[in-house]
Design an enzyme around this catalytic site. Structure first.
Site, PDB file in Angstrom:
ATOM      1  N   ARG A  95       0.818  -1.210   0.000  1.00 41.93           N
ATOM      2  CA  ARG A  95       0.000   0.000   0.000  1.00 41.93           C
ATOM      3  C   ARG A  95       0.854   1.263   0.000  1.00 41.93           C
ATOM      4  O   ARG A  95       0.399   2.313  -0.448  1.00 41.93           O
ATOM      5  CB  ARG A  95      -0.922  -0.035   1.230  1.00 41.93           C
ATOM      6  N   TYR A  96       2.065   1.190   0.516  1.00 43.60           N
ATOM      7  CA  TYR A  96       2.948   2.346   0.624  1.00 43.60           C
ATOM      8  C   TYR A  96       4.221   2.090  -0.187  1.00 43.60           C
ATOM      9  O   TYR A  96       4.622   0.931  -0.362  1.00 43.60           O
ATOM     10  CB  TYR A  96       3.318   2.603   2.093  1.00 43.60           C
ATOM     11  N   ARG A  99       7.215   0.147   2.060  1.00 43.20           N
ATOM     12  CA  ARG A  99       6.987  -0.979   2.959  1.00 43.20           C
ATOM     13  C   ARG A  99       5.829  -1.846   2.468  1.00 43.20           C
ATOM     14  O   ARG A  99       4.949  -1.371   1.745  1.00 43.20           O
ATOM     15  CB  ARG A  99       6.727  -0.504   4.385  1.00 43.20           C
ATOM     16  N   CYS A 108      -5.188 -16.687  14.630  1.00 46.11           N
ATOM     17  CA  CYS A 108      -4.829 -15.899  15.803  1.00 46.11           C
ATOM     18  C   CYS A 108      -5.125 -16.723  17.055  1.00 46.11           C
ATOM     19  O   CYS A 108      -5.941 -17.648  17.021  1.00 46.11           O
ATOM     20  CB  CYS A 108      -5.654 -14.615  15.864  1.00 46.11           C
ATOM     21  N   CYS A 112     -10.658 -10.853  17.892  1.00 46.59           N
ATOM     22  CA  CYS A 112     -11.253  -9.615  18.371  1.00 46.59           C
ATOM     23  C   CYS A 112     -12.540  -9.360  17.592  1.00 46.59           C
ATOM     24  O   CYS A 112     -12.582  -9.516  16.371  1.00 46.59           O
ATOM     25  CB  CYS A 112     -10.283  -8.450  18.187  1.00 46.59           C
ATOM     26  N   CYS A 115     -12.294  -6.754  14.593  1.00 44.71           N
ATOM     27  CA  CYS A 115     -11.154  -6.915  13.683  1.00 44.71           C
ATOM     28  C   CYS A 115     -11.499  -6.481  12.258  1.00 44.71           C
ATOM     29  O   CYS A 115     -12.530  -6.863  11.717  1.00 44.71           O
ATOM     30  CB  CYS A 115     -10.711  -8.376  13.689  1.00 44.71           C
ATOM     31  N   ARG A 117     -10.006  -7.486   9.670  1.00 43.26           N
ATOM     32  CA  ARG A 117      -9.886  -8.638   8.777  1.00 43.26           C
ATOM     33  C   ARG A 117     -10.811  -9.774   9.232  1.00 43.26           C
ATOM     34  O   ARG A 117     -10.558 -10.938   8.960  1.00 43.26           O
ATOM     35  CB  ARG A 117      -8.430  -9.146   8.747  1.00 43.26           C
ATOM     36  N   ASP A 280     -12.029   0.570  12.117  1.00 46.12           N
ATOM     37  CA  ASP A 280     -12.294   0.469  10.687  1.00 46.12           C
ATOM     38  C   ASP A 280     -13.750   0.076  10.438  1.00 46.12           C
ATOM     39  O   ASP A 280     -14.456  -0.395  11.336  1.00 46.12           O
ATOM     40  CB  ASP A 280     -11.356  -0.559  10.059  1.00 46.12           C
ATOM     41  N   ASP A 317      -7.500   4.736   9.086  1.00 47.67           N
ATOM     42  CA  ASP A 317      -7.125   4.037   7.858  1.00 47.67           C
ATOM     43  C   ASP A 317      -8.230   4.326   6.842  1.00 47.67           C
ATOM     44  O   ASP A 317      -9.364   3.865   6.991  1.00 47.67           O
ATOM     45  CB  ASP A 317      -7.001   2.532   8.108  1.00 47.67           C
ATOM     46  N   LYS A 324      -3.121   5.307   6.017  1.00 47.39           N
ATOM     47  CA  LYS A 324      -3.403   5.889   7.334  1.00 47.39           C
ATOM     48  C   LYS A 324      -3.083   7.376   7.328  1.00 47.39           C
ATOM     49  O   LYS A 324      -2.081   7.803   6.759  1.00 47.39           O
ATOM     50  CB  LYS A 324      -2.557   5.216   8.412  1.00 47.39           C
TER      51      LYS A 324
END
Length: 360
Positions: A95-96, A99, A108, A112, A115, A117, A280, A317, A324
């Protein structure tokens, strides 16, 4: 009155959550419907932190599914930050310019309820094969502008230490990559997993130019249990710089007192507060989202309470993958030539702001 029994295994089914006293028997059917859409896992370490007598317990609110997740707001989307749009090869999100994200797995220790995702995590088939990992790292190696690899998921610390060490070595062999960053909930959700062997796998090798960092996800001061503090100490003592990521959540940490306690506790445990995320637009999460104005007011309150080392950056985001951006409160008023202090009082700064700096 005796304390409720803490389970010895991760809870994954609605019936198990009810048996542990985490949901009412009448809510089992609704939670089963939630579990059919989004993965459920609550570790014994987190159950031990929950006050099961409090229906608004901030720890339970983050991890125990509820019927509210079945309501999707019009603005919510399956891929809220554009992971899929910016994924040139499996396991990479680019995305950047400098990085990339590397997602070697999508499982996981705990899921959460907010989340971003949530439609993807929990997929055991999401673990990259050796050939897919080769292709992902080849993508990084072929692009000299990439300086940083951020390993996320899922939770990368669910990998065995040997696989983590092999990944560190492989990324370290790419000459233009300077920073390797891991993002994890493991120190909070399953702190016993953070062994000396795991900490060693994350340690920078002597003579290596690769800098390793770890960002730990913590949302409430009660998450910093004795076991979690010990896990963070093992990581810090291994020489790993630690950052924190926190999500601003309604009913969990949306007060200046809680955020202050959390940021102070993080700094005491050698964790530098990094980001405070506005939630998000993941499906079924509107009950967690405060307004941006409320978040800005909280950040203004923190500015007056905490030193700079304990101040996270409040970020959003942008939906769709635009990246972000900081959305914290503004203090400088260009039109008036004034600056406001943390409690909102305005101070004139017109002369100093416009006066040119003399030549040295």
């Amino acid at each position: 009155m005796s304390k409720p029994v803490v389970p010895t295994q991760t809870l994954r089914r609605a019936a198990d959550l009810a048996a542990a006293g985490l949901i009412a028997p009448g809510h089992v059917e609704a939670v089963e419907r939630v579990a059919a859409l989004y993965s459920v896992a609550v570790t014994p370490s987190l159950v031990a932190l929950m006050n099961r007598a409090d229906p608004n317990d901030p720890i339970a609110r983050q991890f125990v599914p509820s019927a509210a997740e079945l309501m999707t707001a019009p603005e919510e989307r399956r891929d809220p930050i554009g992971d899929e749009t910016h994924s040139p090869v499996r396991g990479i999100v680019h995305r950047y310019p400098d990085r990339v994200l590397l997602t070697p797995l999508l499982v996981c220790p705990v899921y959460c309820r907010f989340c971003f995702r949530r439609a993807r995590v929990g997929d055991a088939d999401g673990t990259l094969s050796e050939a897919e990992l080769d292709a992902a790292l080849a993508y990084v190696a072929a692009r000299p502008d990439l300086r940083e690899v951020i390993v996320t998921g899922g939770d990368p610390l669910m990998l065995p230490p040997g696989r983590i060490k092999a990944l560190v070595d492989r990324v370290g062999a790419i000459p233009h990559v300077e920073v390797l960053r891991f993002h994890s909930r493991v120190p909070v959700a399953d702190p016993e997993r953070v062994t000396d062997e795991l900490a060693k796998a994350l340690r920078r090798e002597a003579g290596s130019d690769l800098a390793l960092w770890l960002a730990v996800h913590v949302n409430h001061p009660r998450e910093l249990s004795a076991a979690t503090r010990a896990a963070l100490a093992r990581l810090a003592d291994a020489g790993l710089p630690l950052l924190s990521q926190t999500v601003l959540l309604k009913g969990v940490n949306d007060s200046p007192e809680i955020l202050e306690d959390l940021m102070r506790a993080l700094v005491r445990n050698r964790v530098r507060p990094y980001y405070l995320h506005h939630p998000d637009l993941a499906p079924g999460t509107s009950h967690f989202r405060p307004s941006i104005a409320e978040g800005q007011a909280l950040m203004r309150a923190l500015r007056g309470r905490l030193s700079g080392i304990a101040q996270p950056t409040y970020v959003l985001d942008i939906p769709g993958g635009a990246g972000k951006v900081p959305i914290g409160p503004g203090y400088w008023n260009e039109e008036a030539g004034s600056v406001s202090d943390p409690v909102g009082r305005s101070h004139d700064y017109r002369g100093a702001a416009s006066r040119p700096v003399p030549d040295q």
